[in-house]
Write a protein that holds these residues in place. Structure first.
Motif, PDB file in Angstrom:
ATOM      1  N   VAL A   1       0.846  -1.194   0.000  1.00  0.00           N
ATOM      2  CA  VAL A   1       0.000   0.000   0.000  1.00  0.00           C
ATOM      3  C   VAL A   1       0.884   1.247   0.000  1.00  0.00           C
ATOM      4  O   VAL A   1       2.032   1.206   0.442  1.00  0.00           O
ATOM      5  N   LYS A   2       0.320   2.347  -0.494  1.00  0.00           N
ATOM      6  CA  LYS A   2       1.102   3.592  -0.534  1.00  0.00           C
ATOM      7  C   LYS A   2       1.231   4.174   0.865  1.00  0.00           C
ATOM      8  O   LYS A   2       0.250   4.241   1.609  1.00  0.00           O
TER       9      LYS A   2
ATOM     10  N   ASP B   1       3.446   7.420   3.268  1.00  0.00           N
ATOM     11  CA  ASP B   1       4.196   8.675   3.117  1.00  0.00           C
ATOM     12  C   ASP B   1       5.670   8.441   3.483  1.00  0.00           C
ATOM     13  O   ASP B   1       6.067   7.303   3.774  1.00  0.00           O
TER      14      ASP B   1
ATOM     15  N   THR C   1      -4.606   7.128   2.602  1.00  0.00           N
ATOM     16  CA  THR C   1      -5.932   6.613   2.243  1.00  0.00           C
ATOM     17  C   THR C   1      -6.781   7.720   1.630  1.00  0.00           C
ATOM     18  O   THR C   1      -6.426   8.899   1.706  1.00  0.00           O
ATOM     19  N   ASP C   2      -7.947   7.304   1.083  1.00  0.00           N
ATOM     20  CA  ASP C   2      -8.917   8.318   0.641  1.00  0.00           C
ATOM     21  C   ASP C   2      -9.855   8.653   1.812  1.00  0.00           C
ATOM     22  O   ASP C   2      -9.626   8.190   2.945  1.00  0.00           O
TER      23      ASP C   2
ATOM     24  N   GLN D   1      -9.876   4.028   2.394  1.00  0.00           N
ATOM     25  CA  GLN D   1      -9.398   2.962   1.510  1.00  0.00           C
ATOM     26  C   GLN D   1      -7.999   3.340   1.023  1.00  0.00           C
ATOM     27  O   GLN D   1      -7.722   4.499   0.718  1.00  0.00           O
ATOM     28  N   THR D   2      -7.113   2.371   0.980  1.00  0.00           N
ATOM     29  CA  THR D   2      -5.760   2.600   0.474  1.00  0.00           C
ATOM     30  C   THR D   2      -5.819   2.606  -1.060  1.00  0.00           C
ATOM     31  O   THR D   2      -6.901   2.546  -1.644  1.00  0.00           O
ATOM     32  N   ASN D   3      -4.656   2.592  -1.677  1.00  0.00           N
ATOM     33  CA  ASN D   3      -4.606   2.534  -3.142  1.00  0.00           C
ATOM     34  C   ASN D   3      -5.105   1.182  -3.662  1.00  0.00           C
ATOM     35  O   ASN D   3      -5.322   1.021  -4.855  1.00  0.00           O
ATOM     36  N   ILE D   4      -5.275   0.213  -2.783  1.00  0.00           N
ATOM     37  CA  ILE D   4      -5.758  -1.103  -3.214  1.00  0.00           C
ATOM     38  C   ILE D   4      -7.223  -1.264  -2.820  1.00  0.00           C
ATOM     39  O   ILE D   4      -7.590  -1.070  -1.651  1.00  0.00           O
ATOM     40  N   SER D   5      -8.016  -1.613  -3.816  1.00  0.00           N
ATOM     41  CA  SER D   5      -9.438  -1.809  -3.604  1.00  0.00           C
ATOM     42  C   SER D   5      -9.686  -2.897  -2.546  1.00  0.00           C
ATOM     43  O   SER D   5      -9.093  -3.974  -2.614  1.00  0.00           O
TER      44      SER D   5
ATOM     45  N   ARG E   1      -2.253   5.213  10.113  1.00  0.00           N
ATOM     46  CA  ARG E   1      -2.728   5.948   8.943  1.00  0.00           C
ATOM     47  C   ARG E   1      -2.203   7.374   9.004  1.00  0.00           C
ATOM     48  O   ARG E   1      -2.046   7.934  10.092  1.00  0.00           O
TER      49      ARG E   1
END
Ligand code: NAP
Length: 309
Positions: A251-252, A254, A261-262, A266-270, A279
C-alpha cells in the motif's frame, strides 16, 4: 496449508482494530482480528485516559481495552494472537499469511498502530532498560524518589512528566524548542508542577553510564553550549513510527511510513483499508482511532456489498 476464508480481516487489536471488529460483527460480516502481541497496543503505555467522552474522571486504559474486547467477542468476532508475515493482494481475494496460518479474505483493514520513536544517540540502545525507557507507566515505579528526565514537547512527553512527578523526586523535561506542541491544559499542569523543571532549546546528544544511566550530555541549540545532567532515568517521548513495514511495499505510505488513504480510509488497493495511528492523519487520539475503526468497517461493508453483486 488449508486457507481459512473470511469476509474481513483486521490487522491489529488496538482501539482502532477492536472498534472495526465491533462494527463489522454487528453488521454480520464474517471477521477475524489478528494481533501479533497483546490487545490494546500502545494505548497501554498510558495509565488512564481523561479525554474519552463518557468517562468523567478518566478511565484506566486497561479497563477500556478489556471492555471493547468483550464487546467484540459478544458479536462473534474472533481475535487471534498471530503475526502477519506476508500479504498478497493480486486478485479480488487477498491472501494473508501469518506465523502459523493462511487466510483468504475479501477485505482487509490495517490498524497496526505505531511504536515510540528513538532519538538515535550514543548510549540509547546500550542503556535500554538500564535507565533508558519509552514508557513511564511501565518503568516509572523503578525510579521512585530518583532523578528522572523526559524528552519531547508533545502530549505524550508532558503526560509522562506529570506521571513521573508523582513518583520521582525530580523530573527534567527536555525539549528542543521553546514552545510545546502538547495541548494547553496539559502544558498548564506541567508548568504549575513544582517537581518538573523544563529545559528548553536543548537536545540530548549522548546518554552515558556504565551498566546503568548516569548522565545525559545536552546541547543548547541556540549557543551550542554542552552540559551534562546527572539523572537515573530518561523517558523518551518524541513521536511515533507506524507499524507498517509489512505492508509498505503493497500500500502507498508517506515518507515516514504512515499509510495514505482516501476519505473512506481505503488505500490505493481496492478492498484494503487503514485506520488509527498507522494511517496518515493529523490527530492521533484514542477517540479518533476508535472513530476511524468504525468508519473503516463501514467502508469495508460498502465494499463487500458491491463485491457480492
Ligand atoms: P508528537 O505529538 O509528534 O510530538 C513529538 C515531540 O517530540 C515534539 O515536541 C517534537 O519536537 C519532539 N521531537 C521529535 N523528534 C525529536 C528528536 N529527534 N529529538 C528531540 N525531540 C524530538 O508525539 P507524541 O507526543 O508521542 O504523540 C503522538 C500522537 O499521540 C500525537 O498525535 C499526540 O497528540 C497523541 N497523543 C495524545 C494524547 C492525549 O490526548 N491524551 C496522549 C499521548 C499522545 P517539535 O515540537 O520541535 O517538533
Amino acid at each position: 496449508m488449508m486457507q481459512k476464508d473470511y469476509e474481513l480481516i483486521i490487522a491489529g487489536a488496538g482501539p482502532s482494530g477492536l472498534t472495526s471488529g465491533l462494527y463489522a460483527g454487528r453488521a454480520g460480516i464474517k471477521s477475524i482480528i489478528l494481533e501479533k502481541s497483546f490487545n490494546g497496543g500502545q494505548v497501554l503505555l498510558t495509565d488512564s485516559i481523561e479525554n474519552f467522552p463518557g468517562f468523567a474522571g478518566g478511565i484506566q486504559t486497561y479497563t477500556l481495552i478489556e471492555n471493547i474486547t468483550r464487546q467484540v467477542k459478544d458479536v462473534a468476532v474472533e481475535i487471534k494472537q498471530e503475526e502477519i508475515v506476508h500479504i498478497v493482494c493480486d486478485s479480488e481475494y487477498k491472501v494473508i499469511k501469518t506465523n502459523n496460518s493462511e487466510y483468504r479474505t475479501k477485505s482487509l483493514i490495517i490498524a497496526t498502530g505505531a511504536v515510540p520513536k528513538a532519538i538515535g544517540v550514543k548510549g540509547e540502545k546500550e542503556l535500554a532498560r538500564k535507565g533508558v525507557s519509552y514508557c513511564a507507566v511501565c518503568d516509572g515505579a523503578l525510579f521512585r524518589k530518583k532523578i528522572t528526565a523526559v524528552v519531547g514537547g508533545g502530549d505524550r512527553a508532558l503526560e509522562e512528566a506529570l506521571y513521573l512527578s508523582k513518583l520521582a523526586d525530580k523530573v527534567y523535561l527536555i525539549h528542543r524548542r521553546d514552545k510545546f506542541r502538547a495541548v494547553k491544559v496539559i502544558q498548564d499542569r506541567v508548568l504549575a508542577d513544582k517537581k518538573i523543571e523544563v529545559i528548553y532549546n536543548t537536545n540530548i546528544i549522548e546518554i552515558q553510564g556504565t551498566n546503568k544511566l548516569e548522565q545525559l550530555v545536552l546541547e543548547n541549540v541556540i549557543d551550542q553550549q554542552i552540559k551534562t545532567l546527572k539523572c537515573d532515568a530518561v523517558f523518551i517521548a518524541i513521536g511515533l513510527i507506524p507499524n507498517t513495514n509489512f505492508v509498505s511495499d503493497i500500500v502507498k505510505v508517506d515518507s515516514n511510513g504512515f499509510i495514505l488513504t482516501d476519505d473512506n480510509f481505503q488505500t490505493n488497493i481496492s478492498g484494503v483499508f487503514a485506520s488509527g495511528d498507522c494511517r496518515k492523519n493529523n490527530f492521533k487520539q484514542v477517540i479518533t482511532a476508535c472513530a476511524e475503526g468504525a468508519i473503516a468497517a463501514n467502508s469495508a461493508k460498502a465494499y463487500l456489498d458491491t463485491f457480492l453483486q
